[in-house]
Scaffold this motif. Structure first.
Motif, mmCIF file in Angstrom:
data_model
loop_
_atom_site.group_PDB
_atom_site.id
_atom_site.type_symbol
_atom_site.label_atom_id
_atom_site.label_comp_id
_atom_site.label_asym_id
_atom_site.label_seq_id
_atom_site.Cartn_x
_atom_site.Cartn_y
_atom_site.Cartn_z
ATOM 1 N N LEU A 1 42.137 34.140 64.954
ATOM 2 C CA LEU A 1 43.334 34.232 65.782
ATOM 3 C C LEU A 1 43.992 35.585 65.536
ATOM 4 N N ILE A 2 44.246 36.321 66.615
ATOM 5 C CA ILE A 2 44.889 37.627 66.526
ATOM 6 C C ILE A 2 46.202 37.565 67.300
ATOM 7 N N HIS A 3 47.285 37.964 66.666
ATOM 8 C CA HIS A 3 48.605 37.967 67.291
ATOM 9 C C HIS A 3 48.840 39.324 67.949
ATOM 10 N N LEU A 4 49.108 39.305 69.246
ATOM 11 C CA LEU A 4 49.377 40.520 70.006
ATOM 12 C C LEU A 4 50.870 40.598 70.323
ATOM 13 N N PRO A 5 51.384 41.787 70.633
ATOM 14 C CA PRO A 5 52.802 41.905 70.992
ATOM 15 C C PRO A 5 53.149 41.023 72.187
ATOM 16 N N GLY A 6 54.405 40.607 72.230
ATOM 17 C CA GLY A 6 54.856 39.773 73.337
ATOM 18 C C GLY A 6 54.516 38.310 73.182
ATOM 19 N N GLY A 7 54.100 37.893 71.986
ATOM 20 C CA GLY A 7 53.776 36.493 71.748
ATOM 21 C C GLY A 7 52.411 36.068 72.259
ATOM 22 N N VAL A 8 51.557 37.015 72.650
ATOM 23 C CA VAL A 8 50.217 36.687 73.130
ATOM 24 C C VAL A 8 49.314 36.415 71.931
ATOM 25 N N GLU A 9 48.536 35.345 71.997
ATOM 26 C CA GLU A 9 47.576 35.010 70.948
ATOM 27 C C GLU A 9 46.165 35.112 71.505
ATOM 28 N N TYR A 10 45.336 35.853 70.807
ATOM 29 C CA TYR A 10 43.951 36.037 71.239
ATOM 30 C C TYR A 10 43.034 35.336 70.247
ATOM 31 N N LYS A 11 42.164 34.458 70.752
ATOM 32 C CA LYS A 11 41.238 33.705 69.910
ATOM 33 C C LYS A 11 39.810 34.154 70.202
ATOM 34 N N THR A 12 39.040 34.297 69.145
ATOM 35 C CA THR A 12 37.655 34.712 69.314
ATOM 36 C C THR A 12 36.805 34.133 68.190
ATOM 37 N N ASN A 13 35.528 34.088 68.414
ATOM 38 C CA ASN A 13 34.585 33.644 67.391
ATOM 39 C C ASN A 13 34.005 34.855 66.676
ATOM 40 N N THR A 14 34.028 34.819 65.353
ATOM 41 C CA THR A 14 33.425 35.879 64.556
ATOM 42 C C THR A 14 32.291 35.296 63.721
ATOM 43 N N HIS A 15 31.480 36.196 63.189
ATOM 44 C CA HIS A 15 30.345 35.799 62.372
ATOM 45 C C HIS A 15 30.479 36.395 60.975
ATOM 46 N N THR A 16 29.538 36.095 60.122
ATOM 47 C CA THR A 16 29.598 36.527 58.734
ATOM 48 C C THR A 16 29.723 38.035 58.602
ATOM 49 N N PHE A 17 29.124 38.782 59.539
ATOM 50 C CA PHE A 17 29.079 40.228 59.401
ATOM 51 C C PHE A 17 29.801 40.941 60.558
ATOM 52 N N THR A 18 30.807 40.286 61.145
ATOM 53 C CA THR A 18 31.598 40.916 62.203
ATOM 54 C C THR A 18 32.556 41.935 61.592
ATOM 55 N N VAL A 19 32.659 43.118 62.217
ATOM 56 C CA VAL A 19 33.573 44.158 61.739
ATOM 57 C C VAL A 19 34.739 44.301 62.718
ATOM 58 N N PHE B 1 27.676 29.008 54.830
ATOM 59 C CA PHE B 1 26.510 29.753 55.283
ATOM 60 C C PHE B 1 25.229 28.960 55.038
ATOM 61 N N LEU B 2 25.117 28.329 53.868
ATOM 62 C CA LEU B 2 23.920 27.540 53.558
ATOM 63 C C LEU B 2 23.776 26.343 54.493
ATOM 64 N N LYS B 3 24.901 25.845 55.023
ATOM 65 C CA LYS B 3 24.857 24.725 55.963
ATOM 66 C C LYS B 3 24.673 25.190 57.399
ATOM 67 N N GLY B 4 24.564 26.516 57.600
ATOM 68 C CA GLY B 4 24.387 27.037 58.942
ATOM 69 C C GLY B 4 25.671 27.244 59.706
ATOM 70 N N GLN B 5 26.818 27.135 59.027
ATOM 71 C CA GLN B 5 28.120 27.298 59.681
ATOM 72 C C GLN B 5 28.537 28.767 59.566
ATOM 73 N N VAL B 6 28.020 29.586 60.464
ATOM 74 C CA VAL B 6 28.228 31.036 60.370
ATOM 75 C C VAL B 6 29.242 31.550 61.383
ATOM 76 N N VAL B 7 29.766 30.685 62.247
ATOM 77 C CA VAL B 7 30.740 31.089 63.265
ATOM 78 C C VAL B 7 32.128 30.658 62.814
ATOM 79 N N HIS B 8 33.101 31.570 62.897
ATOM 80 C CA HIS B 8 34.458 31.287 62.454
ATOM 81 C C HIS B 8 35.434 31.644 63.577
ATOM 82 N N LEU B 9 36.433 30.795 63.772
ATOM 83 C CA LEU B 9 37.472 31.053 64.774
ATOM 84 C C LEU B 9 38.495 32.005 64.181
#
Length: 488
Positions: free
Chosen positions: A187-205, A177-185
């Motif tokens: 990975l969410i595993h869905l049924p049927g072998g589907v993988e969903y990737k998204t960017n989250t932040h420090t305060f994502t719910v 966070f102090l270096k400004g790296q607030v975005v995190h990748l």
């Protein structure tokens, strides 16, 4: 891959009878002997007075206006400030000191450090309702020229909506966070072998990720979004628990052995098949439940078993006839020793001829409503407190009722309308070899009823708190009562 949009936040509205400047807030009668407002502070204990004395110095040391104490770095100072914020009675003073330090600061680089602390503060802890409009007005005014102020404003509104993060960040997250790296990748595993990737932040719910993930599947109805849930799995299933919509993901998804999964828990909204990912995930979830024996197909139903096997074969884009090994993989394992495999094989060939030309996506849509327990979330029950009821059995739950089915005879053995549910308690296991369970109190005041179910997947069932109002209202704290009624 999808990128998380800016979080939808609850706006903090300001009354129009005041300018709500920090100068105006400073003139409030804090020193009155008997406060006219219930939130005005009374006399401070000596420990808090000491903290209030060292607070400005700690903040200036972090910003760089004063030299750091020997042996302390930025991380130590920042942790110390956030730990002070855990004291609710000190938050307003900390907010005031932070705003004071960044107001009119002559050195932009050091001022930016103050805004960095404020961006963390607004994401973790809200000010009191008395100070809130003044902080909001300050950020609104500063946001006209400060990107950091706009970020703080978003964090504060996010905290108002979701309550703020409860746990302090890990050292690694704080350094990033102090270096400004607030975005995190993520990975969410869905049924049927589907993988969903998204960017989250420090305060994502969790609610934000579910909304975005459902949007990628073509789901726009908020009621349908609420029928999905995220699950946290540690290792090879040693810990499985649902994430509630207001939980902050960065606090929970920590460690290399932790994975995040999603599945549909409720099936009230009519299904639609206008999105390939939607079809794949729903087909994968229903198929897994079917092969695990949770959707109640009898070993004597040769025609139904053959049709469902044919649909699975087509969904895999296989053009050649299925082998015997293929057929066995298309059937629930617990039925193999009870069914006539030769008869099913013959009927499956007829079904494949009738379904020729059907695409794999169309095959994934067919047959969904032919399964007896389709539309229920199904859980395996090991034991039941009432001897007349089957154990093992299948427990089905939707928004209207809870049912218990005998997997052998497919008979409905018990049905409880959720509107009659009065209380539901999680039963803790007695030992490492035992399973948790549920205690249900239901019925009228004149005829109260109680039943206990012992089932390993109690966490998944309790996740329906977010999708089923009666279960939400009825669930209470965990109990240490034994599953069969004996107290411990």
């Amino acid at each position: 891959m999808a990128t998380s949009p800016s979080p939808s936040v609850a706006c903090v509205t300001l009354p129009t009878d005041s300018d709500y400047t920090m100068q105006e807030f400073a003139l409030l009668p804090w020193a009155r002997p008997m406060p006219a407002h219930p939130q005005w502070p009374r006399a401070r204990p000596p420990a808090q007075l000491t903290v209030l004395f060292i607070l400005p110095a700690a903040l200036m040391q972090f910003m760089g206006d004063q030299s750091k104490p020997r042996g302390k770095n930025d991380l130590d100072l920042l942790y110390g400030l956030l730990k002070l914020c855990q004291e609710e009675n000190l938050r307003d003073e900390i907010y005031c000191q932070a705003l004071k330090q960044i107001t009119g600061h002559p050195r932009p680089r050091l001022c930016a450090r103050g805004w960095t602390f404020l961006s963390l503060l607004t994401g973790y802890f809200p000010p009191s309702t008395l100070l809130m409009p003044y902080v909001t007005k300050f950020l609104q005014h500063s946001a006209r020229s400060q990107e950091l102020a706009r970020r703080c404003q978003g964090h504060l509104q996010h905290t108002v909506k979701y309550g703020g993060r409860r746990q302090l960040p890990s050292p690694g997250e704080m350094q990033a966070f102090l270096k400004g790296q607030v975005v995190h990748l993520l990975l969410i595993h869905l049924p049927g072998g589907v993988e969903y990737k998204t960017n989250t932040h420090t305060f994502t719910v969790a609610a934000e990720v579910l909304e975005e993930m459902c949007g990628q599947m073509g789901i726009t109805d908020p009621h349908e979004v609420q029928e999905f849930a995220l699950f946290l799995i540690k290792g090879e299933g040693q810990l499985v628990r649902p994430l509630w919509p207001r939980e902050y993901l960065t606090s929970e998804v920590v460690g290399l052995d932790v994975s995040l999964h999603s599945r549909r828990l409720s099936w009230e909204t009519p299904l639609h098949f206008d999105n390939p990912t939607y079809v794949s995930t729903h087909y994968g979830q229903v198929l897994r439940d079917y092969l695990q024996g949770k959707l109640l197909v009898s070993a004597q139903e040769d025609a139904r078993l053959a049709r469902l096997a044919a649909l699975q074969h087509l969904s895999r884009n296989h053009e050649e006839p299925p082998s015997e090994q293929d057929l066995l993989a298309y059937l629930p394992k617990q039925l193999l020793c009870q069914m006539n495999v030769a008869a099913v094989t013959s009927l499956m060939g007829q079904e494949l001829w009738q379904l020729r030309g059907c695409s794999s996506q169309e095959a994934g849509q067919l047959g969904r409503s032919e399964l007896p327990l389709f539309g229920y979330s199904v859980y395996m029950v090991l034991r039941v407190s009432k001897p007349a009821l089957p154990g093992p059995g299948l427990l089905g739950l939707n928004r209207q009722r809870l049912i218990l089915m005998d997997p052998s005879s497919q008979e409905l053995c018990c049905s409880i309308a959720l509107r009659d549910l009065r209380r539901l308690r999680v039963l803790s296991p007695l030992g490492p070899e035992d399973s948790p369970g549920l205690e249900l109190n239901y019925g009228s005041a004149d005829n109260p009823q109680t039943i206990w179910f012992e089932l390993p997947q109690v966490g998944g069932l309790c996740a329906l708190r977010s999708t089923s109002w009666p279960v939400t209202q009825a669930l209470t704290a965990p109990s240490r009562r034994r599953i069969l009624g004996q107290r411990v």
